[in-house]
Design an enzyme around this catalytic site. Structure first.
Site, PDB file in Angstrom:
ATOM      1  N   HIS A   1      -4.867   1.466   7.010  1.00 58.10           N
ATOM      2  CA  HIS A   1      -3.522   2.008   7.212  1.00 58.10           C
ATOM      3  C   HIS A   1      -3.277   3.184   6.257  1.00 58.10           C
ATOM      4  O   HIS A   1      -2.781   4.237   6.672  1.00 58.10           O
ATOM      5  CB  HIS A   1      -2.506   0.880   6.978  1.00 58.10           C
ATOM      6  CG  HIS A   1      -1.071   1.275   7.076  1.00 58.10           C
ATOM      7  ND1 HIS A   1      -0.208   0.737   8.010  1.00 58.10           N
ATOM      8  CD2 HIS A   1      -0.320   2.144   6.355  1.00 58.10           C
ATOM      9  CE1 HIS A   1       0.994   1.276   7.858  1.00 58.10           C
ATOM     10  NE2 HIS A   1       0.954   2.128   6.850  1.00 58.10           N
ATOM     11  N   GLU A   2      -3.660   3.012   4.978  1.00 59.42           N
ATOM     12  CA  GLU A   2      -3.400   4.062   3.982  1.00 59.42           C
ATOM     13  C   GLU A   2      -4.316   5.266   4.190  1.00 59.42           C
ATOM     14  O   GLU A   2      -3.893   6.414   4.019  1.00 59.42           O
ATOM     15  CB  GLU A   2      -3.544   3.508   2.562  1.00 59.42           C
ATOM     16  CG  GLU A   2      -2.629   2.321   2.227  1.00 59.42           C
ATOM     17  CD  GLU A   2      -1.167   2.540   2.584  1.00 59.42           C
ATOM     18  OE1 GLU A   2      -0.703   3.694   2.541  1.00 59.42           O
ATOM     19  OE2 GLU A   2      -0.495   1.558   2.940  1.00 59.42           O
TER      20      GLU A   2
ATOM     21  N   GLN B   1       3.094   9.837   1.356  1.00 64.27           N
ATOM     22  CA  GLN B   1       4.347   9.071   1.380  1.00 64.27           C
ATOM     23  C   GLN B   1       5.260   9.368   0.193  1.00 64.27           C
ATOM     24  O   GLN B   1       6.433   9.000   0.206  1.00 64.27           O
ATOM     25  CB  GLN B   1       4.045   7.560   1.415  1.00 64.27           C
ATOM     26  CG  GLN B   1       3.404   7.117   2.714  1.00 64.27           C
ATOM     27  CD  GLN B   1       3.185   5.631   2.742  1.00 64.27           C
ATOM     28  OE1 GLN B   1       2.221   5.136   2.190  1.00 64.27           O
ATOM     29  NE2 GLN B   1       4.103   4.898   3.355  1.00 64.27           N
TER      30      GLN B   1
ATOM     31  N   CYS C   1       5.501  -0.156   7.670  1.00 64.73           N
ATOM     32  CA  CYS C   1       5.198   0.994   6.813  1.00 64.73           C
ATOM     33  C   CYS C   1       6.444   1.354   6.010  1.00 64.73           C
ATOM     34  O   CYS C   1       7.541   1.414   6.570  1.00 64.73           O
ATOM     35  CB  CYS C   1       4.766   2.176   7.682  1.00 64.73           C
ATOM     36  SG  CYS C   1       4.369   3.651   6.743  1.00 64.73           S
ATOM     37  N   LEU C   2       6.258   1.616   4.713  1.00 61.54           N
ATOM     38  CA  LEU C   2       7.397   1.983   3.865  1.00 61.54           C
ATOM     39  C   LEU C   2       8.069   3.262   4.357  1.00 61.54           C
ATOM     40  O   LEU C   2       9.251   3.463   4.114  1.00 61.54           O
ATOM     41  CB  LEU C   2       6.935   2.170   2.410  1.00 61.54           C
ATOM     42  CG  LEU C   2       6.459   0.910   1.688  1.00 61.54           C
ATOM     43  CD1 LEU C   2       5.987   1.271   0.288  1.00 61.54           C
ATOM     44  CD2 LEU C   2       7.547  -0.146   1.634  1.00 61.54           C
TER      45      LEU C   2
ATOM     46  N   GLY D   1       0.833  -1.188   0.000  1.00 58.89           N
ATOM     47  CA  GLY D   1       0.000   0.000   0.000  1.00 58.89           C
ATOM     48  C   GLY D   1       0.868   1.237   0.000  1.00 58.89           C
ATOM     49  O   GLY D   1       2.015   1.196   0.463  1.00 58.89           O
TER      50      GLY D   1
ATOM     51  N   HIS E   1      -2.922   7.485   6.706  1.00 60.72           N
ATOM     52  CA  HIS E   1      -1.876   8.361   6.167  1.00 60.72           C
ATOM     53  C   HIS E   1      -2.473   9.681   5.663  1.00 60.72           C
ATOM     54  O   HIS E   1      -1.848  10.738   5.785  1.00 60.72           O
ATOM     55  CB  HIS E   1      -1.147   7.688   5.000  1.00 60.72           C
ATOM     56  CG  HIS E   1       0.017   6.825   5.401  1.00 60.72           C
ATOM     57  ND1 HIS E   1       1.096   7.325   6.083  1.00 60.72           N
ATOM     58  CD2 HIS E   1       0.270   5.511   5.187  1.00 60.72           C
ATOM     59  CE1 HIS E   1       1.969   6.333   6.278  1.00 60.72           C
ATOM     60  NE2 HIS E   1       1.494   5.225   5.760  1.00 60.72           N
TER      61      HIS E   1
HETATM   62 ZN    ZN Z   1       2.324   3.379   5.864  1.00 60.55          ZN
END
Ligand code: ZN
Length: 165
Positions: free
Chosen positions: A130-131, A51, A88-89, A46, A134
């Site tokens: 989760h996204e 991000q 998380c990236l 995701g 963000h």
């Molecule tokens: Zn994330």
């Protein structure tokens, strides 16, 4: 398509509430394609606009059934709770247990600007939540219990080994 540079924890854009998209146009559709490529290049499942430094309400996910691109997503219904391990990236090597809705219904627009609706459970439900977090400037580490810093564990382990010698 292009792989875009990622933003990491500590950068202000990750804490900002992202702006609603007024119109889905060609440049936005191209950006969503770049986000999919960026997500795959980083081995992610995701990716949300902030991000990649874009404070707009856009996200991409692929929980194993192919890529989904979503504009102005919102959770319109939910049922049950579940615990799962998340990473998380934007927060490399950190993992934690997060409680989420088990099943959700998400509405939004696709890359053509058409209304779409997803009924998600399991991993897809978690990734959507989760996204979407963000887009509201929230990170999984805000919600997680028992955070694990994989790099710190590795460092500690190396130190222990040195002490044993
Ligand atoms: Zn994330």
């Amino acid at each position: 398509m292009a792989v875009l540079p990622l933003k990491y924890v500590g950068e202000a854009v990750l804490r900002r509430k992202a702006d609603k998209v007024a119109q889905v146009d060609k440049p936005l559709a191209r950006l969503l394609d770049d986000m999919v490529e960026t997500m795959y290049a980083a081995n992610g499942i995701g990716l949300a606009g902030p991000q990649i430094g874009v404070s707009r309400r856009i996200l991409v996910v692929d929980a194993g059934d192919g890529p989904i691109q979503l504009v102005n997503p919102r959770i319109v219904d939910h049922k049950g709770r579940q615990m799962g391990t998340e990473g998380c990236l934007s927060i490399p090597a950190v993992y934690g247990e997060v409680e989420r809705w088990k099943e959700i219904v998400v509405k939004g627009l696709n890359a053509e600007g058409e209304p779409v609706i997803y009924e998600a459970d399991g991993l897809l439900s978690v990734v959507f939540q989760h996204e979407i977090d963000h887009l509201d400037g929230r990170l999984f580490t805000d919600l997680a219990v028992g955070l694990i810093d994989a790099e710190a564990i590795e460092r500690d382990h190396e130190e222990e080994e040195e002490e044993e010698e």
